[in-house]
Scaffold this motif. Structure first.
Motif, PDB file in Angstrom:
ATOM      1  N   ILE A  50       0.828  -1.212   0.022  1.00 38.51           N
ATOM      2  CA  ILE A  50      -0.354   0.027   0.057  1.00 38.51           C
ATOM      3  C   ILE A  50       0.879   1.184   0.087  1.00 38.51           C
ATOM      4  O   ILE A  50       1.852   1.355   0.743  1.00 38.51           O
ATOM      5  CB  ILE A  50      -0.961  -0.029   1.145  1.00 38.51           C
ATOM      6  CG1 ILE A  50      -1.990  -1.090   1.140  1.00 38.51           C
ATOM      7  CG2 ILE A  50      -1.647   1.365   1.409  1.00 38.51           C
ATOM      8  CD1 ILE A  50      -2.721  -1.549   2.492  1.00 38.51           C
ATOM      9  N   ASP A  51       0.531   2.283  -0.801  1.00 37.82           N
ATOM     10  CA  ASP A  51       1.397   3.331  -0.710  1.00 37.82           C
ATOM     11  C   ASP A  51       0.127   4.578  -1.105  1.00 37.82           C
ATOM     12  O   ASP A  51      -0.716   4.313  -1.431  1.00 37.82           O
ATOM     13  CB  ASP A  51       2.190   3.579  -2.076  1.00 37.82           C
ATOM     14  CG  ASP A  51       3.069   4.877  -2.245  1.00 37.82           C
ATOM     15  OD1 ASP A  51       3.621   5.486  -1.154  1.00 37.82           O
ATOM     16  OD2 ASP A  51       3.170   5.264  -3.325  1.00 37.82           O
ATOM     17  N   SER A  52       0.461   5.620  -0.264  1.00 39.15           N
ATOM     18  CA  SER A  52      -0.698   6.605  -0.104  1.00 39.15           C
ATOM     19  C   SER A  52       0.414   7.904  -0.277  1.00 39.15           C
ATOM     20  O   SER A  52       1.435   8.292   0.175  1.00 39.15           O
ATOM     21  CB  SER A  52      -1.213   6.699   1.341  1.00 39.15           C
ATOM     22  OG  SER A  52      -0.610   6.879   2.290  1.00 39.15           O
ATOM     23  N   PHE A  53      -0.327   8.917  -0.884  1.00 41.96           N
ATOM     24  CA  PHE A  53       0.196  10.415  -0.885  1.00 41.96           C
ATOM     25  C   PHE A  53      -0.961  11.437  -0.815  1.00 41.96           C
ATOM     26  O   PHE A  53      -2.089  11.068  -1.290  1.00 41.96           O
ATOM     27  CB  PHE A  53       0.858  10.554  -2.342  1.00 41.96           C
ATOM     28  CG  PHE A  53       1.056  11.777  -2.514  1.00 41.96           C
ATOM     29  CD1 PHE A  53       2.210  12.393  -1.888  1.00 41.96           C
ATOM     30  CD2 PHE A  53       0.642  12.684  -3.562  1.00 41.96           C
ATOM     31  CE1 PHE A  53       2.615  13.579  -2.332  1.00 41.96           C
ATOM     32  CE2 PHE A  53       0.971  13.806  -3.714  1.00 41.96           C
ATOM     33  CZ  PHE A  53       2.000  14.479  -3.031  1.00 41.96           C
ATOM     34  N   GLY A 105      -9.723  12.709   2.718  1.00 45.68           N
ATOM     35  CA  GLY A 105      -9.434  12.293   1.632  1.00 45.68           C
ATOM     36  C   GLY A 105      -8.602  10.844   1.506  1.00 45.68           C
ATOM     37  O   GLY A 105      -9.065  10.237   0.564  1.00 45.68           O
ATOM     38  N   MET A 106      -8.083  10.663   2.421  1.00 49.19           N
ATOM     39  CA  MET A 106      -7.105   9.243   2.315  1.00 49.19           C
ATOM     40  C   MET A 106      -8.434   8.086   2.378  1.00 49.19           C
ATOM     41  O   MET A 106      -8.232   7.081   1.833  1.00 49.19           O
ATOM     42  CB  MET A 106      -6.252   9.081   3.281  1.00 49.19           C
ATOM     43  CG  MET A 106      -4.919   9.937   3.035  1.00 49.19           C
ATOM     44  SD  MET A 106      -4.281   9.835   1.346  1.00 49.19           S
ATOM     45  CE  MET A 106      -3.820   8.343   1.533  1.00 49.19           C
ATOM     46  N   GLN A 107      -9.266   8.321   3.260  1.00 47.30           N
ATOM     47  CA  GLN A 107     -10.328   7.283   3.388  1.00 47.30           C
ATOM     48  C   GLN A 107     -11.021   7.235   2.185  1.00 47.30           C
ATOM     49  O   GLN A 107     -11.294   6.034   1.775  1.00 47.30           O
ATOM     50  CB  GLN A 107     -11.221   7.619   4.680  1.00 47.30           C
ATOM     51  CG  GLN A 107     -10.701   7.538   5.904  1.00 47.30           C
ATOM     52  CD  GLN A 107     -11.680   7.923   7.200  1.00 47.30           C
ATOM     53  OE1 GLN A 107     -12.376   8.787   6.970  1.00 47.30           O
ATOM     54  NE2 GLN A 107     -11.542   7.058   8.527  1.00 47.30           N
ATOM     55  N   ILE A 108     -11.484   8.399   1.527  1.00 43.12           N
ATOM     56  CA  ILE A 108     -12.188   8.191   0.345  1.00 43.12           C
ATOM     57  C   ILE A 108     -11.463   7.510  -0.931  1.00 43.12           C
ATOM     58  O   ILE A 108     -11.803   6.631  -1.595  1.00 43.12           O
ATOM     59  CB  ILE A 108     -12.692   9.589  -0.259  1.00 43.12           C
ATOM     60  CG1 ILE A 108     -13.630  10.129   0.954  1.00 43.12           C
ATOM     61  CG2 ILE A 108     -13.280   9.341  -1.620  1.00 43.12           C
ATOM     62  CD1 ILE A 108     -14.297  11.454   0.407  1.00 43.12           C
TER      63      ILE A 108
END
Length: 144
Positions: free
Chosen positions: A6-9, A47-50
């Protein structure tokens, strides 16, 4: 999909969140961008949850497509076998393939139910956030 990364930005200036799920072969990317009217209330967590939910929906869609292929392959196998003059419906192999088809169809139904539930959850989450933002704006306007 057993192993995945998993990668998030999150970009604070644009209010854009990107969440990527990688299984080693495919990338499932979910994006969320804060609406212009919500910039004052938008945050990274929302934003990250969506974005994460959108990426999860894409993984479920991929699993659904693979399950459809499996079901169609098993149906074709049964159809081809039944055309043979030596086909015995009561043989171990025929029963095993019919059982696998039954299980694959049940898996497909479960995946479709999960996809529907995920989409409904995302819609409800966005609608609830929108209602909360409208309520906050109403209270701010009332106090000014």
């Amino acid at each position: 999909m057993d192993n995945f990364d998993i990668d998030s930005f999150y970009n604070k200036e644009t209010g854009e969140a990107i969440y990527t799920i990688t299984d080693g072969v495919f990338n499932f990317v979910g994006r969320a961008k804060c609406h212009e009217n919500d910039k004052d209330l938008g945050n990274e967590l929302t934003g990250m949850q969506i974005a994460a939910m959108r990426a999860c929906i894409k993984t479920i869609q991929y699993e659904r497509e693979m399950a459809i292929v499996q079901v169609n392959t098993l149906k074709h196998c049964i159809s081809t076998m039944s055309m043979s003059p030596r086909y015995n419906e009561n043989s171990y192999e025929a029963k095993k393939i019919r059982r696998e088809l039954y299980l694959a169809e049940n898996d497909l139904k479960t995946i479709c139910d999960n996809l529907t539930a995920a989409r409904q959850f995302l819609k409800k989450y966005i609608d609830d956030k929108d209602a909360a933002y409208k309520h906050i704006r109403k209270l701010r306007a009332k106090n000014n």
